[in-house]
Design an enzyme around this catalytic site. Structure first.
Site, PDB file in Angstrom:
ATOM      1  N   GLU A  61     -16.635 -13.112 -15.322  1.00 34.70           N
ATOM      2  CA  GLU A  61     -17.471 -13.781 -16.319  1.00 34.70           C
ATOM      3  C   GLU A  61     -17.596 -15.275 -16.032  1.00 34.70           C
ATOM      4  OE1 GLU A  61     -14.929 -11.770 -16.713  1.00 34.70           O
ATOM      5  OE2 GLU A  61     -14.841 -10.846 -18.689  1.00 34.70           O
ATOM      6  N   CYS A  84     -11.338 -10.566 -21.219  1.00 32.90           N
ATOM      7  CA  CYS A  84      -9.963 -10.797 -21.679  1.00 32.90           C
ATOM      8  C   CYS A  84      -9.944 -11.827 -22.798  1.00 32.90           C
ATOM      9  CB  CYS A  84      -9.078 -11.236 -20.517  1.00 32.90           C
ATOM     10  SG  CYS A  84      -9.520 -12.838 -19.845  1.00 32.90           S
ATOM     11  N   ALA A 173       4.460  22.841  16.112  1.00 33.88           N
ATOM     12  CA  ALA A 173       5.844  23.088  15.683  1.00 33.88           C
ATOM     13  C   ALA A 173       6.770  21.971  16.152  1.00 33.88           C
ATOM     14  CB  ALA A 173       6.309  24.439  16.220  1.00 33.88           C
ATOM     15  N   ARG A 216      -6.848  -1.779   9.886  1.00 31.96           N
ATOM     16  CA  ARG A 216      -7.427  -2.453  11.046  1.00 31.96           C
ATOM     17  C   ARG A 216      -8.931  -2.222  11.007  1.00 31.96           C
ATOM     18  NH1 ARG A 216      -2.990   0.287  12.412  1.00 31.96           N
ATOM     19  NH2 ARG A 216      -4.112   1.981  13.428  1.00 31.96           N
ATOM     20  N   GLU A 303       0.462   8.937   3.248  1.00 36.57           N
ATOM     21  CA  GLU A 303       0.177   9.457   4.593  1.00 36.57           C
ATOM     22  C   GLU A 303       1.499   9.979   5.100  1.00 36.57           C
ATOM     23  OE1 GLU A 303      -2.749   7.598   7.175  1.00 36.57           O
ATOM     24  OE2 GLU A 303      -2.526   5.799   5.957  1.00 36.57           O
ATOM     25  N   PRO A 306       4.636  17.425   5.657  1.00 38.33           N
ATOM     26  CA  PRO A 306       4.742  18.515   4.672  1.00 38.33           C
ATOM     27  C   PRO A 306       5.868  18.341   3.659  1.00 38.33           C
ATOM     28  CG  PRO A 306       4.878  19.344   6.963  1.00 38.33           C
ATOM     29  CD  PRO A 306       4.713  17.865   7.055  1.00 38.33           C
TER      30      PRO A 306
HETATM   31  C1  AOF Z   1     -11.712 -10.215 -17.323  1.00 43.34           C
HETATM   32  N1  AOF Z   1     -12.516 -10.409 -16.255  1.00 43.34           N
HETATM   33  O1  AOF Z   1     -12.914 -10.362 -14.055  1.00 43.34           O
HETATM   34  C2  AOF Z   1     -10.860  -9.506 -14.799  1.00 43.34           C
HETATM   35  C3  AOF Z   1     -10.043  -9.259 -15.954  1.00 43.34           C
HETATM   36  O2  AOF Z   1      -3.794 -13.305 -14.643  1.00 43.34           O
HETATM   37  P1  AOF Z   1      -5.244 -13.299 -14.991  1.00 43.34           P
HETATM   38  O3  AOF Z   1      -5.652 -14.463 -15.862  1.00 43.34           O
HETATM   39  O4  AOF Z   1      -6.134 -13.163 -13.775  1.00 43.34           O
HETATM   40  O5  AOF Z   1      -5.496 -12.017 -15.912  1.00 43.34           O
HETATM   41  C4  AOF Z   1      -5.365 -10.760 -15.360  1.00 43.34           C
HETATM   42  C5  AOF Z   1      -5.769  -9.716 -16.376  1.00 43.34           C
HETATM   43  O6  AOF Z   1      -7.105  -9.948 -16.828  1.00 43.34           O
HETATM   44  C6  AOF Z   1      -5.776  -8.302 -15.796  1.00 43.34           C
HETATM   45  O7  AOF Z   1      -4.515  -7.681 -15.912  1.00 43.34           O
HETATM   46  C7  AOF Z   1      -6.831  -7.626 -16.676  1.00 43.34           C
HETATM   47  O8  AOF Z   1      -6.285  -7.266 -17.929  1.00 43.34           O
HETATM   48  C8  AOF Z   1      -7.834  -8.742 -16.889  1.00 43.34           C
HETATM   49  N2  AOF Z   1      -8.823  -8.708 -15.833  1.00 43.34           N
HETATM   50  N3  AOF Z   1     -10.524  -9.601 -17.170  1.00 43.34           N
HETATM   51  O9  AOF Z   1     -12.061 -10.623 -18.433  1.00 43.34           O
HETATM   52  C9  AOF Z   1     -12.153 -10.095 -15.005  1.00 43.34           C
HETATM   53  N4  AOF Z   1     -10.433  -9.207 -13.551  1.00 43.34           N
HETATM   54 ZN    ZN Z   2     -11.044 -12.791 -18.218  1.00 47.71          ZN
END
Ligand code: AOF
Ligand code: ZN
Length: 373
Positions: A61, A84, A173, A216, A303, A306
């Protein structure tokens, strides 16, 4: 206008699809953070775009708002993950969106991070912004299946990659397995590795193949190698093994009580060594995954041979199985994909759901999800 029963119109879908495309530009290079994209629309035009490139750097954002500048005022922000509302390594996006004068926010998926988890949407609404959620939510969750799994279940998303013959065998084997599949499949495996936070293998594979387990690729947005993890109850990994000596971090997981001298020798060679609980000499794989979640590992690619694949399947710890199947036969005494106890009846067999299949070079790639629906 959204018609009755339709929350979002075509324009909304087009904008969110673009935001998802932006989010997918990083090969999980923003680990341990989720992949997020943002498009800002004003009067039907895109005025700013952004995506999260690396943990510690601005969120999607913030990049999009910076690109839009004053033009974001009164506009709509399309964000693939709930903005966030907390102070992490960076400041709250909900506040930045409000301060920029955004009028409407369209969100794909909610952020399962307990520090956000609906709080971002409430903060935006409290600031008088119109918020709509759920547009193309599955696509956003699938881009971040590792992050979602770690936040919701406390363990990473686990996908195993298996290279097999048409008759389902993974090595002769005597253990020879180079090469079962074509170069095209192996290049595809490199792309899978690039999308993973960690590559997990077992001591059997280390001793038989001495793999490097590194990415790689000529082009990758990764800035560091995935963590390499070796499940090795008795710490038999040779300190000179390729997996120990490549670039990036290697973690050898032994059983508690394993020989301390071996641990010291591996540490001297640059490996990290941890010990987890074991029963009958077999490491508790659930505890290994918990340990990886504590280290903020989102997605694990297995990776292995068995024994480890069989143990993970039986413990119900595989979320996806990717099989590269080559058109040749290795016969009945070659090794199977999964080591499993003998079956007394058909009813006891492990089942899977097919998700997708396609041809890669001269091989098939099958994607399956263990368990029935
Ligand atoms: C958003 N926009 O592009 C992303 C979000 O340590 P910070 O400040 O980078 O926060 C990480 C947390 O923010 C991550 O665990 C997730 O909850 C949120 N990621 N949030 O608004 C973003 N990458
Ligand atoms: Zn954010």
């Amino acid at each position: 206008m959204n018609g009755p029963g339709f929350a979002f119109d075509t324009h909304d879908h087009v904008r969110m699809a673009r935001a998802l495309t932006l989010a997918a530009r990083v090969d999980n290079g923003c680990d341990p953070n989720p992949r997020v994209g943002c498009v800002i629309d004003a009067d039907g035009e895109i005025v700013g775009e952004g995506w999260h490139t690396r943990a510690g750097e601005p969120h999607a954002e913030i990049h999009a708002l910076a690109a839009a500048g004053e033009r974001s005022r009164g506009g709509t922000a399309y964000v693939t993950l709930e903005p966030c509302c907390h102070q992490g390594r960076t400041g709250p996006c909900s506040e930045a969106l409000a301060a920029a004068g955004i009028r409407r926010v369209v969100v794909a998926a909610g952020d399962p991070n307990p520090s956000v988890d609906g709080g971002g949407v409430s903060a935006l609404r409290q600031a008088g912004i119109e918020v709509e959620t759920g547009l193309m939510a599955e696509a956003s969750a699938s881009l971040n299946r590792g992050f979602f799994s770690r936040m919701r279940q406390g363990r990473p998303f686990v996908v195993t990659k298996i290279a097999a013959s048409l008759d389902g065998r993974v090595a002769l084997a005597d253990g020879t397995s180079q090469w079962i599949t074509s170069e095209a499949s192996r290049a595809d495996v490199q792309r899978m590795r690039a999308r993973s936070s960690a590559i997990l293998t077992g001591i059997g594979t280390v001793l038989a193949d001495n793999p490097r387990m590194t990415v790689r690729l000529e082009e990758s947005s990764r800035w560091q190698q995935p963590l390499r993890v070796v499940v090795d109850s008795r710490l038999r990994t040779p300190p000179a093994a390729n997996v120990v000596n490549g670039p990036g971090t290697v973690l050898v997981v032994g059983a508690s009580g394993a020989d301390p001298q071996r641990a010291d020798a591996l540490r001297a060679a640059g490996a990290q060594v941890v010990q987890v609980k074991a029963a009958n000499g077999r490491i508790d794989l659930g505890a290994v995954l918990e340990l990886l979640a504590e280290r903020e590992v989102n997605e694990v690619m297995v990776e292995a041979g068995p024994a480890l694949n069989g143990a993970l399947l039986q413990a119900g710890l595989l979320d996806e199985i990717v099989i590269y199947q080559a058109p040749h036969l290795l016969g009945g005494d070659a090794m199977p994909m999964f080591e499993l106890p003998p079956l007394a009846a058909m009813t006891g067999r492990p089942v899977m759901q097919p998700v997708a299949s396609r041809r890669i070079g001269n091989d098939w790639r099958l994607r399956l999800v263990p368990g029935s629906v």
